[in-house]
Design a protein around this motif. Structure first.
Motif, short mmCIF file in Angstrom:
data_model
loop_
_atom_site.label_atom_id
_atom_site.label_comp_id
_atom_site.label_asym_id
_atom_site.label_seq_id
_atom_site.Cartn_x
_atom_site.Cartn_y
_atom_site.Cartn_z
N THR A 140 0.84 -1.04 0.07
CA THR A 140 -0.06 -0.14 -0.09
C THR A 140 0.88 1.27 0.13
OG1 THR A 140 -0.17 0.09 2.47
CG2 THR A 140 -1.88 -1.01 1.46
N ARG A 174 -7.32 -0.91 3.81
CA ARG A 174 -6.31 -1.58 4.59
C ARG A 174 -5.40 -2.74 3.90
NH1 ARG A 174 -6.81 -4.34 10.50
NH2 ARG A 174 -4.67 -5.14 10.54
N HIS A 175 -6.40 -3.28 3.12
CA HIS A 175 -5.51 -4.23 2.49
C HIS A 175 -6.26 -4.80 1.49
CE1 HIS A 175 -8.20 -7.56 4.43
NE2 HIS A 175 -7.91 -6.81 5.47
#
Length: 158
Positions: free
Chosen positions: A91, A130-131
């Protein structure tokens, strides 16, 4: 199958056609075996690399292209030279990118065994802040003849 879309409705006409194509192609190929051969790195992820044990996975790709017809435009003419699974998506930049490059390079060639696949999934990926999260849009059993069965029926052995 296509460029990223942030929202895909459940009754999306293209997805329904993709599901049909996946079912039809999967009925023509049996289980797929991949040899897990090591790691590689991209700007966005660490990937587990695989090599086909036989032509089954390439046949599935060919059959899927046939079944998709015009819906297969996104990968038309694309010859896959790598089979992989993303292990880690980034990220942002890793804290020590050169250490990661060296770590993955040391694991470029590893005998990690093999995997056998009996289903093919149609998956959409999204980032949930977040993912990465996958959502299965369709699943089809690889129910056709296996490579071993094709070899036996044609009189060839491995």
């Amino acid at each position: 199958m296509e460029k990223y879309r942030s929202f895909v409705p459940e009754d999306d006409e293209r997805v329904l056609r993709y599901q049909t194509a996946l079912r039809q192609a999967s009925a023509r190929v049996g289980s797929i075996r991949l040899e897990l051969t090591g790691l590689t790195l991209t700007p966005a992820s660490v990937m587990l690399c695989a090599s086909p044990s036989d032509p089954s996975v390439e046949r599935l790709a060919e059959y899927l292209a046939e079944e998709l017809a015009d819906d297969g435009w996104f990968e038309a003419g694309f010859n896959r030279d790598i089979w992989y699974s993303n292990l880690v998506h980034f990220t942002g930049l890793p804290a020590d990118p050169w250490a990661l490059v060296e770590w993955v390079s040391a694991r470029r060639n590893l005998d990690l065994g093999s995997s056998v696949h009996t289903y093919a999934d149609l998956v959409a990926w999204k980032f949930n802040n977040r993912h990465m999260v996958s959502g299965t849009l369709g699943r089809a059993e690889l129910s056709g003849p296996t490579a071993d069965a094709r070899s036996r029926s044609s009189g060839h052995s491995r």
